[in-house]
Motif scaffolding. Structure first.
Motif, mmCIF file in Angstrom:
data_model
loop_
_atom_site.group_PDB
_atom_site.id
_atom_site.type_symbol
_atom_site.label_atom_id
_atom_site.label_comp_id
_atom_site.label_asym_id
_atom_site.label_seq_id
_atom_site.Cartn_x
_atom_site.Cartn_y
_atom_site.Cartn_z
ATOM 1 N N GLY A 42 23.304 24.056 23.210
ATOM 2 C CA GLY A 42 22.171 23.802 24.099
ATOM 3 C C GLY A 42 21.383 25.035 24.473
ATOM 4 N N SER A 64 24.539 20.860 21.115
ATOM 5 C CA SER A 64 25.823 20.917 21.813
ATOM 6 C C SER A 64 26.956 20.435 20.918
ATOM 7 N N PRO A 121 22.305 20.852 28.330
ATOM 8 C CA PRO A 121 22.147 19.465 27.922
ATOM 9 C C PRO A 121 22.602 18.503 29.015
ATOM 10 N N GLN A 122 21.810 17.467 29.212
ATOM 11 C CA GLN A 122 22.140 16.472 30.226
ATOM 12 C C GLN A 122 22.970 15.325 29.661
ATOM 13 N N GLN A 179 13.479 18.767 23.243
ATOM 14 C CA GLN A 179 14.611 18.733 24.177
ATOM 15 C C GLN A 179 15.779 17.957 23.597
ATOM 16 N N GLN A 180 15.481 16.876 22.893
ATOM 17 C CA GLN A 180 16.559 16.104 22.264
ATOM 18 C C GLN A 180 17.257 16.940 21.190
ATOM 19 N N GLU A 186 19.567 19.328 22.824
ATOM 20 C CA GLU A 186 20.769 18.631 23.264
ATOM 21 C C GLU A 186 21.737 18.409 22.094
ATOM 22 N N ARG A 203 24.948 13.697 25.746
ATOM 23 C CA ARG A 203 25.329 13.892 24.362
ATOM 24 C C ARG A 203 25.377 12.538 23.689
#
Length: 320
Positions: free
Chosen positions: A127, A65, A8-9, A58-59, A62, A11
């Motif tokens: 993630g 996490s 994950p990029q 993708q969200q 994320e 949060r």
């Protein structure tokens, strides 16, 4: 969805500390009615199932996490309807400890074509995917999988509860309530409470007593294996562990340590493959130590996980 999913990029957290799901809209069938047509109290129940679009995947990953997520790709067939309802009931029974993200493959033909089969569900924690299952898994085993996900999340410090994401029509007679969260056996509950308090020794002792009382208690055996993994990896310097594994390829304990951090971090295929490769090239006590540890990791990941099935075949070839 594979172990190669990106870390994950970011949060996204709302002001209460819960995961921000504002961008994930519930499906029309689940959305809470508004205005004069709203149902009376007791005719609908809070739900933690939410419809998402493929571009939102993708969200969703994320979000895992901070809270475990099951992504279900379903179709218009009877098996999809059954699996969807079963997972919704199981997830809602957890009252916010886990989220079900649903993608309608019939509305996205390209997704249906790319999936090996529909329905199919993938579980995400931190993630990364931690398991995949389809409609061949019995309902009772799905319940165990959901419970194990919640336990794993708790063990990794994910203890917050998500707010409801939608509402569902109440099932059964008028005024009936959503299914209650399954009650754990006393020793299992004791172990779960100890895990939430970070007391791994007490959790392990509770599971060991449960196994002594009921030797065929598979859930307790899996729980004990998970606790042992957490105890082994508590406070471990991951970078140093990986470097030691690279520097000492013939040291079975070094390879076991890397496999542990791989499994804990969601790199399931990497962790299992590492021990299989060691077994292929080593013999004697070291080989047996690696084999025994690999079997224990299988129980943590779950026999229904296709990565375990694949690894078992590789192990059989390595041994024979």
């Amino acid at each position: 969805m594979t172990d190669s999913a990106q870390e994950p990029q970011s949060r996204r957290v709302d002001t209460r500390g819960a995961v921000d799901l504002s961008a994930l809209a519930p499906s029309p069938a689940q959305a809470a009615p508004q205005g004069a047509g709203a149902p009376p109290a007791g005719s609908s129940a809070d739900s933690w199932a939410v419809a998402v679009q493929p571009q939102q995947l993708q969200q969703v990953v994320e979000l895992s996490s901070q809270a475990p997520v099951i992504v279900l790709i379903f179709g218009a067939d009877a098996a999809s309807a059954t699996m969807k309802t079963t997972l919704e009931d199981l997830v809602d029974a957890q009252q916010g400890r886990i989220l079900l993200a649903e993608i309608d493959a019939s509305a996205h033909p390209e997704l249906a074509q790319s999936a090996d089969q529909v329905p199919v569900a993938t579980a995400f924690i931190g993630g990364r995917p931690v398991g995949e299952f389809d409609s061949s898994v019995p309902s009772e085993q799905l319940g165990q999988l959901v419970t194990q996900m919640v336990q794993m999340a708790t063990q990794n410090g994910m203890t917050q509860k998500l707010p409801p994401q939608s509402t569902r029509a109440a099932q059964g007679a008028e005024g009936s309530e959503a299914p209650a969260e399954p009650e754990l056996p006393p020793l299992h509950q004791e172990a779960q409470d100890a895990l939430e308090a970070g007391d791994y020794a007490k959790a392990a002792a509770a599971y060991e007593r449960a196994i002594k009382e009921k030797p065929d208690d598979e859930d307790a055996k899996i729980g004990l294996a998970q606790v042992k993994l957490l105890r082994r990896t508590a406070g471990v310097d991951i970078a140093q562990t990986r470097q030691l594994g690279a520097d000492q390829p013939d040291d079975v304990q070094a390879q076991i340590a890397v496999a542990d951090v791989d499994i804990l971090g969601g790199h399931v295929e990497d962790g299992l493959s590492r021990l299989v490769r060691f077994i292929q090239t080593h013999f004697g006590e070291d080989r047996e130590a690696a084999r025994a540890h690999l079997v224990e990791l299988y129980s943590i990941v779950g026999d229904s996980d296709p990565r375990v099935s694949s690894s078992r075949k590789q192990l059989a070839r390595a041994l024979f």
